[in-house]
Design a protein around this motif. Structure first.
Motif, mmCIF file in Angstrom:
data_model
loop_
_atom_site.group_PDB
_atom_site.id
_atom_site.type_symbol
_atom_site.label_atom_id
_atom_site.label_comp_id
_atom_site.label_asym_id
_atom_site.label_seq_id
_atom_site.Cartn_x
_atom_site.Cartn_y
_atom_site.Cartn_z
ATOM 1 N N GLY A 139 0.827 -1.197 0.000
ATOM 2 C CA GLY A 139 0.000 0.000 0.000
ATOM 3 C C GLY A 139 0.858 1.242 0.000
ATOM 4 N N VAL A 140 0.195 2.393 0.033
ATOM 5 C CA VAL A 140 0.898 3.668 -0.096
ATOM 6 C C VAL A 140 1.968 3.848 0.975
ATOM 7 N N SER A 141 1.635 3.585 2.239
ATOM 8 C CA SER A 141 2.579 3.854 3.320
ATOM 9 C C SER A 141 3.769 2.904 3.316
ATOM 10 N N THR A 142 3.630 1.756 2.621
ATOM 11 C CA THR A 142 4.755 0.825 2.497
ATOM 12 C C THR A 142 5.478 0.999 1.164
ATOM 13 N N GLN A 143 4.956 1.905 0.331
ATOM 14 C CA GLN A 143 5.533 2.218 -0.978
ATOM 15 C C GLN A 143 5.645 1.004 -1.890
ATOM 16 N N THR A 144 4.656 0.107 -1.757
ATOM 17 C CA THR A 144 4.564 -1.052 -2.650
ATOM 18 C C THR A 144 3.108 -1.226 -3.071
ATOM 19 N N THR A 145 2.915 -1.864 -4.205
ATOM 20 C CA THR A 145 1.555 -2.142 -4.648
ATOM 21 C C THR A 145 0.976 -3.321 -3.879
ATOM 22 N N GLY A 146 1.787 -4.356 -3.703
ATOM 23 C CA GLY A 146 1.340 -5.533 -2.973
ATOM 24 C C GLY A 146 0.547 -6.488 -3.839
ATOM 25 N N ARG A 147 0.317 -7.672 -3.271
ATOM 26 C CA ARG A 147 -0.453 -8.707 -3.949
ATOM 27 C C ARG A 147 -1.501 -9.276 -2.998
ATOM 28 N N LEU A 148 -2.575 -9.782 -3.555
ATOM 29 C CA LEU A 148 -3.669 -10.318 -2.739
ATOM 30 C C LEU A 148 -3.242 -11.599 -2.033
ATOM 31 N N ARG A 149 -3.589 -11.702 -0.753
ATOM 32 C CA ARG A 149 -3.315 -12.895 0.053
ATOM 33 C C ARG A 149 -4.618 -13.328 0.719
ATOM 34 N N MET A 150 -4.887 -14.618 0.724
ATOM 35 C CA MET A 150 -6.153 -15.098 1.267
ATOM 36 C C MET A 150 -6.003 -16.466 1.904
ATOM 37 N N GLU A 151 -6.632 -16.619 3.071
ATOM 38 C CA GLU A 151 -6.765 -17.918 3.729
ATOM 39 C C GLU A 151 -8.135 -18.472 3.342
ATOM 40 N N GLY A 152 -8.168 -19.217 2.244
ATOM 41 C CA GLY A 152 -9.423 -19.611 1.619
ATOM 42 C C GLY A 152 -10.397 -20.346 2.515
ATOM 43 N N LYS A 153 -9.918 -21.346 3.262
ATOM 44 C CA LYS A 153 -10.822 -22.145 4.091
ATOM 45 C C LYS A 153 -11.462 -21.305 5.188
ATOM 46 N N GLU A 154 -10.686 -20.418 5.793
ATOM 47 C CA GLU A 154 -11.217 -19.576 6.865
ATOM 48 C C GLU A 154 -12.190 -18.541 6.316
ATOM 49 N N VAL A 155 -11.875 -17.977 5.155
ATOM 50 C CA VAL A 155 -12.792 -17.017 4.526
ATOM 51 C C VAL A 155 -14.112 -17.701 4.205
#
Length: 323
Positions: free
Chosen positions: A202-218
């Motif tokens: 994100g902006v404050s980390t100066q990176t775009t980043g990538r989506l991360r997900m814990e599928g079973k818990e979601v």
């Protein structure tokens, strides 16, 4: 006399590029059958190079305006739900406002990830209820493919790009649940579950980043919380699941959709499903499905429609609408 926010127009837009499951077969340890069995997704749309979220949103907005027989300057406010805006600022909503030729209203973005459209529609309803606006263009638009980790087969096969839009306007009602318009809303969030679904930048980390997900818990939280919020908003409207004509859920995963419908006590015959053609388009998925449902002749004036969604945050909610 009660003021109701009544839907007067719908529209959607999908990028031209259609990406079937076979696209991933020579890139990842996956297959068409594996993806379908776990998600119900058969294909999705990818935005073209240089095509932005505001571009998609503008196309959907223009489709909704045409459907309602309106022009851009007939709109008092533009509320755009997205987690993938073109820029950090200004808001993508202001770009759409400019693109549709609106010079007299106001516009802003709302970010609640996959629950974004439910949050946007609830806020738009509040604008109408308060008298701050008489006609609001509510949009969900995403280019989620720009934040995918293309080596993570558990997530990158699930998402697509697209946009959907609704126009709601103030109309007089009786105050009864037989009125047309938004009858009840319910919003929730709990930051305790942040690590289940997030982007690692994100902006404050100066990176775009990538989506991360814990599928079973979601999945577990989704079924429980979606059924819970739908029952809550129906109860607030003095209605039950037996009164529902259509459930239009966030189109994330066919198994979540099926399990939630069962928990609600609603037949799948009353559920609008588009996940097989669009994948998970995050905040765009509900307005996309609503527009498709109207276009196909499923959703008709007078029908009772329940929308519900859950996304990162976790954030979740629902809206009950008499179409």
């Amino acid at each position: 006399m009660t003021i109701r926010a009544v839907v007067t127009g719908v529209g959607h837009y999908l990028p031209e590029r259609v990406v079937p499951n076979s696209y991933f077969e020579d890139k990842l340890d996956t297959s068409h059958d594996w993806i379908v069995s776990r998600s119900g997704i058969e294909r999705r749309h990818f935005a073209a190079e240089g095509q932005t979220t505001s571009d998609l949103a503008t196309r959907a907005a223009n489709a909704a305006l045409e459907n309602a027989g309106l022009t851009g300057n007939d709109i008092d406010a533009v509320v755009l739900a997205t987690s993938t805006a073109d820029f950090t600022f200004p808001s993508a909503a202001t770009m759409v406002q400019h693109n549709i030729g609106n010079t007299s209203g106001f516009a802003f973005d709302i970010q609640a990830v996959c629950a974004g459209f439910v949050f946007a529609l609830t806020n738009a309803n509040a604008l109408i209820q308060s008298g701050s606006a008489k006609r609001v263009l509510v949009i969900g638009a995403e280019t989620f493919t720009r934040i995918m980790d293309w080596e993570d087969r558990s997530t990158c096969v699930l998402f697509g790009d697209g946009a959907g839009a609704l126009i709601i306007e103030a109309q007089d009602g009786t105050g009864a649940n037989t009125d047309r318009g938004i009858l009840a809303t319910d919003l929730n969030s709990d930051g305790t579950y942040r690590d289940l679904l997030y982007v690692d930048g994100g902006v404050s980390t100066q990176t775009t980043g990538r989506l991360r997900m814990e599928g079973k818990e979601v999945f577990r939280h989704a079924v429980e919380k979606l059924a819970q919020t739908a029952h809550k908003s129906l109860g607030d409207a003095g209605l039950t699941s037996e009164d529902v004509d259509w459930v239009v859920p966030h189109q994330a995963n066919i198994r979540i959709i099926q399990s939630t419908a069962k928990k609600l006590g609603v037949s799948m015959d009353k559920v609008v499903v588009t996940v097989q053609d669009h994948g998970n388009t995050s905040a765009a998925s509900i307005p996309l499905a609503l527009s498709v449902g109207v276009q196909s002749g499923q959703i008709k004036q007078g029908d009772l429609v329940v929308t519900e969604a859950i996304g990162g945050g976790l954030a979740w909610g629902s809206v009950v609408i008499r179409w």
